[in-house]
Design a protein around this motif. Structure first.
Motif, PDB file in Angstrom:
ATOM      1  N   GLY A   1     -15.586 -28.745  15.194  1.00 22.02           N
ATOM      2  CA  GLY A   1     -16.834 -28.958  14.030  1.00 22.02           C
ATOM      3  C   GLY A   1     -18.129 -28.789  14.584  1.00 22.02           C
ATOM      4  N   VAL A   2     -18.501 -29.330  15.805  1.00 22.89           N
ATOM      5  CA  VAL A   2     -19.931 -28.904  16.333  1.00 22.89           C
ATOM      6  C   VAL A   2     -20.182 -27.514  16.098  1.00 22.89           C
ATOM      7  CG1 VAL A   2     -21.192 -29.081  18.254  1.00 22.89           C
ATOM      8  CG2 VAL A   2     -20.148 -31.190  17.734  1.00 22.89           C
ATOM      9  N   GLU A   3     -19.120 -26.667  16.675  1.00 19.87           N
ATOM     10  CA  GLU A   3     -19.585 -25.068  16.666  1.00 19.87           C
ATOM     11  C   GLU A   3     -19.393 -24.586  15.364  1.00 19.87           C
ATOM     12  OE1 GLU A   3     -20.432 -23.455  19.456  1.00 19.87           O
ATOM     13  OE2 GLU A   3     -20.202 -25.558  20.169  1.00 19.87           O
ATOM     14  N   ARG A   4     -18.520 -25.073  14.533  1.00 15.84           N
ATOM     15  CA  ARG A   4     -18.515 -24.752  13.163  1.00 15.84           C
ATOM     16  C   ARG A   4     -19.687 -24.919  12.372  1.00 15.84           C
ATOM     17  NH1 ARG A   4     -14.818 -24.101   8.755  1.00 15.84           N
ATOM     18  NH2 ARG A   4     -15.819 -22.648   7.344  1.00 15.84           N
ATOM     19  N   PHE A   5     -20.317 -25.899  12.453  1.00 16.71           N
ATOM     20  CA  PHE A   5     -21.461 -26.291  11.695  1.00 16.71           C
ATOM     21  C   PHE A   5     -22.702 -25.632  12.327  1.00 16.71           C
ATOM     22  CE2 PHE A   5     -19.429 -30.372  10.017  1.00 16.71           C
ATOM     23  CZ  PHE A   5     -19.602 -30.042   8.844  1.00 16.71           C
ATOM     24  N   GLY A   6     -22.518 -25.103  13.504  1.00 15.07           N
ATOM     25  CA  GLY A   6     -23.827 -24.423  14.180  1.00 15.07           C
ATOM     26  C   GLY A   6     -24.732 -25.703  14.426  1.00 15.07           C
ATOM     27  N   LEU A   7     -24.511 -26.881  14.824  1.00 19.23           N
ATOM     28  CA  LEU A   7     -25.537 -27.865  14.973  1.00 19.23           C
ATOM     29  C   LEU A   7     -26.393 -27.603  16.044  1.00 19.23           C
ATOM     30  CD1 LEU A   7     -23.236 -31.010  14.560  1.00 19.23           C
ATOM     31  CD2 LEU A   7     -24.663 -29.840  12.879  1.00 19.23           C
ATOM     32  N   GLY A   8     -26.065 -26.619  17.011  1.00 20.16           N
ATOM     33  CA  GLY A   8     -27.009 -26.306  17.819  1.00 20.16           C
ATOM     34  C   GLY A   8     -27.790 -25.032  17.925  1.00 20.16           C
ATOM     35  N   ASP A   9     -27.986 -24.401  16.590  1.00 22.81           N
ATOM     36  CA  ASP A   9     -28.824 -23.313  16.266  1.00 22.81           C
ATOM     37  C   ASP A   9     -30.165 -23.525  16.359  1.00 22.81           C
ATOM     38  OD1 ASP A   9     -26.509 -22.215  15.790  1.00 22.81           O
ATOM     39  OD2 ASP A   9     -26.695 -22.128  13.400  1.00 22.81           O
ATOM     40  N   GLY A  10     -30.668 -24.685  16.649  1.00 25.84           N
ATOM     41  CA  GLY A  10     -32.172 -24.890  16.876  1.00 25.84           C
ATOM     42  C   GLY A  10     -32.695 -25.648  15.919  1.00 25.84           C
ATOM     43  N   GLY A  11     -33.304 -26.796  16.364  1.00 24.94           N
ATOM     44  CA  GLY A  11     -33.901 -27.828  15.558  1.00 24.94           C
ATOM     45  C   GLY A  11     -32.906 -28.528  14.500  1.00 24.94           C
ATOM     46  N   ILE A  12     -33.642 -29.707  13.775  1.00 26.36           N
ATOM     47  CA  ILE A  12     -32.539 -30.259  12.954  1.00 26.36           C
ATOM     48  C   ILE A  12     -32.186 -29.399  11.986  1.00 26.36           C
ATOM     49  CG2 ILE A  12     -32.753 -32.288  11.363  1.00 26.36           C
ATOM     50  CD1 ILE A  12     -35.189 -33.454  13.143  1.00 26.36           C
ATOM     51  N   PRO A  13     -30.728 -29.568  11.760  1.00 25.53           N
ATOM     52  CA  PRO A  13     -30.179 -28.952  10.596  1.00 25.53           C
ATOM     53  C   PRO A  13     -30.483 -29.533   9.342  1.00 25.53           C
ATOM     54  CG  PRO A  13     -28.424 -29.843  12.364  1.00 25.53           C
ATOM     55  CD  PRO A  13     -29.940 -30.544  12.660  1.00 25.53           C
ATOM     56  N   LYS A  14     -30.449 -28.458   8.401  1.00 24.70           N
ATOM     57  CA  LYS A  14     -30.628 -28.696   7.112  1.00 24.70           C
ATOM     58  C   LYS A  14     -29.208 -29.407   6.280  1.00 24.70           C
ATOM     59  CE  LYS A  14     -34.564 -25.825   6.137  1.00 24.70           C
ATOM     60  NZ  LYS A  14     -34.748 -24.213   5.960  1.00 24.70           N
ATOM     61  N   PHE A  15     -29.374 -30.434   5.674  1.00 21.43           N
ATOM     62  CA  PHE A  15     -27.997 -30.987   5.137  1.00 21.43           C
ATOM     63  C   PHE A  15     -27.476 -30.111   4.372  1.00 21.43           C
ATOM     64  CE2 PHE A  15     -29.475 -35.668   5.723  1.00 21.43           C
ATOM     65  CZ  PHE A  15     -29.408 -35.644   6.994  1.00 21.43           C
ATOM     66  N   ALA A  16     -28.225 -29.291   3.255  1.00 26.13           N
ATOM     67  CA  ALA A  16     -27.846 -28.350   2.471  1.00 26.13           C
ATOM     68  C   ALA A  16     -26.821 -27.170   3.060  1.00 26.13           C
ATOM     69  CB  ALA A  16     -29.004 -27.712   1.678  1.00 26.13           C
TER      70      ALA A  16
END
Ligand code: PHE
Ligand code: FE
Length: 297
Positions: free
Chosen positions: A64-79
């Protein structure tokens, strides 16, 4: 935080009919207002947990962490995250200021909306803070919403919460313990070994290590009534972790109507957080080292 920023408050229809707009607690994620420091706090916490969790967190969480790209840099946008959720399990993240009244929280879950605190902790709070922030809510809880069984469990929990709320405070306490020992602090026994799935653990560096490696806590097989009758600690690492075999097991165990179970549990005293019972399936019996001796919740 930053109370001068105007935010759009949305309206949500609820099962109980009219609920005032403000009572849903939903705001718009004020993404443009995050400071450079806020984004750095996210990146630091993300990197730390991402390095620690392979071999510790369950596969479903890591995927799930990978799929969402939570580490793409900075706080993710909920949208952006909501686009992924929309095409998979149909959950939706909603930004909130913080903890919500029980019935509002349950109503969100029952409608597959997951409330996420929009603000993030300060750099001096990397290791501990007393209320859930964006990192706990998002990194801890959201990855498993992509797992179909866990996603359904969370919705069922929300519906069950509305019911328990209507029954009374004791029922609600029993149900809250279930959330605590599964959604927040659950372990899962996989083919590869013992793994973490609880959000309170995966979002904490210290507890990600302690929950699996420390000889202090008990690790005990999940039982519905066992968990619902066990007090817990909010001020220290857990004295007992409950271990599921699969998300299917958790979903099936919680499928029955809890009404008679609440009634039966009301007749007997609760177990202390650190108790080990004769009937327990014990994975590890804790050596109780360093346990606080004051009362549990
Ligand atoms: N089956 C529970 C009830 O009848 C609802 C529930 C489902 C609670 C899943 C928690 C988790 O109350
Ligand atoms: Fe949480």
């Amino acid at each position: 935080m930053n109370s001068t920023t105007p935010r759009r408050v949305e309206h949500h229809q609820t099962d109980r009919g009219y609920v005032p707009v403000y009572a849903t607690g939903v705001v718009e994620q004020p993404w443009a207002d995050y400071s450079r420091t806020d984004h750095e706090v996210w990146d630091t916490l993300y990197k730390r947990q991402r390095e620690l969790l392979p071999g510790r967190a369950c596969q479903e969480f890591l995927a799930g962490v990978e799929r969402f790209g939570l580490g793409d840099g900075g706080i993710p946008k909920f949208a952006d995250l909501n686009k992924v959720l929309g095409t998979t399990t149909g959950w939706e993240l909603v930004a909130v200021e913080g903890l919500l009244p029980d019935e509002v929280f349950f109503d969100h879950l029952a409608h597959r909306r997951f409330p996420v605190s929009w603000w993030i902790r300060k750099p001096e709070q990397l290791d501990y803070l007393s209320e859930p922030d964006l990192f706990h809510d998002l990194f801890g809880h959201v990855p498993l919403l992509l797992n179909p069984v866990f996603a359904d469990y969370m919705q069922a929990y929300g519906r069950g919460g509305m019911k328990a709320f209507a029954i009374g405070p004791e029922a609600l306490m029993n149900l809250t313990r279930l959330y605590w020992y599964t959604v927040e602090f659950g372990l899962i026994n996989t083919k590869e070994g013992m793994r973490i799935y609880g959000a309170g653990i995966v979002s904490s560096k210290g507890e990600s290590i302690y929950s699996l490696d420390s000889p202090s806590p008990n690790r005990i097989g999940f039982g519905l009534e066992r968990v619902m009758s066990t007090r817990y600690r909010i001020d220290t690492y857990q004295q007992t972790y409950f271990v599921i075999d699969s998300f299917e097991q958790l979903f099936e165990a919680t499928r029955p109507d809890f009404t008679p179970i609440y009634a039966a549990l009301g007749e007997q005293p609760a177990h202390a957080a650190g108790d080990v019972l004769d009937s327990d399936r014990v994975f590890t019996r804790g050596n109780r080292e360093g346990w606080a001796t004051n009362a549990d919740t």
